[in-house]
Write a protein that holds these residues in place. Sequence first.
Motif, short mmCIF file in Angstrom:
data_model
loop_
_atom_site.label_atom_id
_atom_site.label_comp_id
_atom_site.label_asym_id
_atom_site.label_seq_id
_atom_site.Cartn_x
_atom_site.Cartn_y
_atom_site.Cartn_z
N GLN A 83 86.11 73.73 81.76
CA GLN A 83 86.29 74.32 83.08
C GLN A 83 85.61 75.68 83.20
OE1 GLN A 83 90.55 76.18 83.42
NE2 GLN A 83 90.79 74.20 82.47
N GLU A 160 89.10 69.38 83.45
CA GLU A 160 89.24 70.12 84.70
C GLU A 160 87.98 70.93 85.02
OE1 GLU A 160 92.94 71.26 86.10
OE2 GLU A 160 94.01 70.87 84.25
N SER A 163 87.92 73.19 88.39
CA SER A 163 89.08 74.02 88.76
C SER A 163 88.71 75.46 89.11
CB SER A 163 90.12 74.02 87.63
OG SER A 163 89.56 74.55 86.45
N THR A 192 92.39 65.98 85.04
CA THR A 192 92.68 66.86 86.18
C THR A 192 94.17 66.81 86.48
OG1 THR A 192 92.18 67.33 88.51
CG2 THR A 192 92.20 65.02 87.85
N HIS A 193 94.68 67.88 87.11
CA HIS A 193 96.06 67.87 87.61
C HIS A 193 96.09 67.56 89.10
CE1 HIS A 193 94.67 71.85 88.86
NE2 HIS A 193 95.61 71.80 89.78
#
Length: 409
Positions: A83, A160, A163, A192-193
């Motif tokens: 990220q 991610e 992000s 990913t969240h």
Amino acid sequence: MASVTFDGVSKVYDNGFRAVDNLDLQIRDGEFMVLVGPSGCGKTTALRMLAGLDEISEGELVIDDTVVNDVAPQKRDIAMVFQNYALYPHLTVYDNMAYGLKIQKLSKAEIRARVQKIAGVIGLEDLLERKPKALSGGQRQRVAMGRAIVREPKVFLMDEPLSNLDAKLRVQMRSEVARIQHELKATTVYVTHDQVEAMTMGDRVALMRRGVLQQVDTPMRLYHAPANLFVASFIGSPAMNLFEAQLERRNGNLVAQIGDQFLRLSPESLADPGELERYVGKTVGLGVRPEHFEDAAIESGAPSERRLKGVVRTVEALGSELIAHIEVSGRPVHTEEVKEIAADLDDTAVKVLEAEDRDAKLPIVARFDEASRAQTGQAVEVVVAIERAHFFDLESGAAVGGHPVGAGV
């Protein structure tokens, strides 16, 4: 490229905490697999075990036909995109992308050919002589991807990667990353969240909770046929409306009592109608997506047993539709699964759920057609597309009856 198999893989720390518990997951050759879930669900730990950065406590991790549990990270033939980009600030875009190839001692001609080819694919051909500080966030992300892609590894790992970008650029880069992956047919595992990111990018999505895989399927099947309350709560924006319903038999029909109101059900729309019969006289979780409500003033022909009465609390006018927040009598579902997701979004959400439960107030979110004239403070009737409803066992959290027929799955 390659296939990846997690065969009963677990990560157990010295204190006994199981960050990943008995993960069984097969990632096909060339597939874009997204691992998604709330913070602490184990998705990044699974990725790190695949990368060789975390040791595997139990099970086997297989790339193609080779068990790689004890294979060093640099020998697994994988590439990772972080990220924070991790670019070398003193090197040009070209040299950043070429760095790994120089370590492999490829010829200058082959290095140049590979870098120029990938730079063309990801739109960097005019930026090769620039340094990272002269690039935008999206351009730096492309360089990080290009540096991984140019190595032609068996598997790409992305943790991610979007992000750090602003909201508008994230939307743009989602489609770019998906386009590049499909063009290269590269086996990719993406963490990913953000469930919207997962749904719009993945060929399949694996949703995790507390180290345990909850469901793995195509985005549309996850949305339309959630396996349990956790999946139903997590997937969808706005989220699925979940409320308690007492199932009864009235005049030969199966009905659901919600507060002081009743809805006539359509069990024939379920994959297994008979399964719902076992819950007559019991309370279940009833789930309805926001788009499966409509303003009764528009859909005036709907029978009364398909309607719920309530009061509009707020309205969000989005041009093509209205998002109406409506309060009816009843009790929201607030099992541990639902609370966990609420807490992951906002700690105060759990308190709100509990307060609403005590006051027998049920908040629902509806997507109304733009023709709706619903206004804040106004009494309203909503028509429920009950044939699209979902049912859940409140003790186990498991879906009851299977997905509705014709749900687009």
